[in-house]
Scaffold this active site. Sequence first.
Site, PDB file in Angstrom:
ATOM      1  N   HIS A 161      22.710 -24.185  23.389  1.00 32.77           N
ATOM      2  CA  HIS A 161      22.763 -25.576  23.839  1.00 32.77           C
ATOM      3  C   HIS A 161      22.005 -26.467  22.865  1.00 32.77           C
ATOM      4  O   HIS A 161      21.168 -26.014  22.080  1.00 32.77           O
ATOM      5  CB  HIS A 161      22.173 -25.708  25.241  1.00 32.77           C
ATOM      6  CG  HIS A 161      20.739 -25.225  25.330  1.00 32.77           C
ATOM      7  ND1 HIS A 161      19.680 -25.957  24.841  1.00 32.77           N
ATOM      8  CD2 HIS A 161      20.215 -24.077  25.827  1.00 32.77           C
ATOM      9  CE1 HIS A 161      18.556 -25.297  25.040  1.00 32.77           C
ATOM     10  NE2 HIS A 161      18.846 -24.153  25.621  1.00 32.77           N
ATOM     11  N   ASP A 180      19.102 -19.486  23.470  1.00 32.15           N
ATOM     12  CA  ASP A 180      18.481 -18.737  22.378  1.00 32.15           C
ATOM     13  C   ASP A 180      18.372 -17.257  22.716  1.00 32.15           C
ATOM     14  O   ASP A 180      18.533 -16.395  21.854  1.00 32.15           O
ATOM     15  CB  ASP A 180      17.105 -19.325  22.038  1.00 32.15           C
ATOM     16  CG  ASP A 180      16.179 -19.457  23.244  1.00 32.15           C
ATOM     17  OD1 ASP A 180      16.574 -19.082  24.362  1.00 32.15           O
ATOM     18  OD2 ASP A 180      15.044 -19.946  23.067  1.00 32.15           O
TER      19      ASP A 180
END
Length: 481
Positions: A97, A379
Amino acid sequence: MLFRNRFLLLLALAALLAFVSLSLQFFHLTPVSTAKNGVSSKSRKRIMPDPVTEPPVMDPVYEALLYCNIPSVAERSMEGHAPHHFKLVSVHVFIRHGDRYPLYVIPKTKRPEIDCTLLANRKPYHPKLEAFVSHMSKGSGASFESPLHSLPLYPNHALCEMGELTQTGVVQHLQNGQLLRDIYLKKHKLLPNNWSTDQLYLETTGKSRTLQSGLALLYGFLPDFDWKKIHFRHQPSALFCSGNCYCPLRNQYLEKEQRRQYLLRLKNSQLERTYEDMARIVDVPTKQLRAANPIDSMLCHFCHNVSFPCTRNGCIDMEHFKVIKTHQIEDERERREKKLYLGYALLGAHPILNQTVTRMQRAVEGRKEEVFALYSAHDVTLSPVLSALGLMEARFPRFAARLIFELWQDREKPSEHSVRILYNGVDVTFHTSFCQDHHKHSSKPMCPLENLVRFVKRDMFVGLGSSTSTNYYDACHREGF
């Protein structure tokens, strides 16, 4: 005198012509002689640049700027580069994102004042930003799996909520989408103008920031963003492991890795003194401050150029930030050396890599569905995939990071298919563990698909040090760790 002037003029013209000729060759605007398989020495350099996955420089401020990924001029990328006789068959995109508001607050300090409404008169800006907002405001009838339909389609709070996507995050993925559109649609015609729903595979976790990032990328990518054709699937796990999430051995590797992180932190006396000083400033116990993960909030201040918080006891400052960020860099270095994380990564990344390989194999069979796959993730999704692929020197996934798998067909040998792997626009194919030596005995600037298939179906388990495990279930339930 006249002869001398003419001679100088001719000399100047000759120098100008030589410069123009060299410039045209440098920018690949003049044809060059073609070697075997249509790959010349010059085009080979263009297809195979020096990677930017070099060992990180111990400069915490520079690394933090890379992590922020602040939108600027359009970046150069290597996506879609291939010899002329190769045809692009499918593309599989994994994204983190975009820029977000912190998930944690530094105790007893004021939250950073970041506006999460999308405004055309505020930087960073993208030409499609206003149209994106208008289009998202009309998407209430979109076809999403539950619980995605209850999430907002774009950020819209004057003071960002915790973890909310910012305008920077939206612009980052509008840029990603436009870049991929120019390459995959305009140049390689991956999708027809009358594309259909079944030609896309879209999946996201249940966070508004991942759904909104995916929508921003698609809005920049698709030639005609039609809500009736957009169907996002919901993925409950950040590992995108679907129905294969139970893996005891993976959890054991994770526990060992977390123990390693803890011991490294204990050895760092400068880090502990920094936490103690920050705790004194905000007047809380050191343990409470550490538990609040202050670097998350400090990165938001840093990326948005907002001053670090102050109290009557003093100010948190750049020196505090650099010490914590330096420790993060050192932690990543030791993680690569100890390789406990690698065991976690191989098991954590296997389900999503197996899905990707299976989708590629269907495309090889001639299936036209799902030729563009998008996983909008975190992540903690991309990091294990990078490690599992053997890209140990790759930097930690920045905001709006993208990892792309391209599947190609050789038109001269239609039965042969190859893959390219790119991280943030850089070709890292020959840095993967399953293809790092292939280019030494092949002139093709790609990796045979069968190398990737063999890695996912067999060699990932060998990498765990097991000679008996031949499938994911057996590897996950192996004893004697």
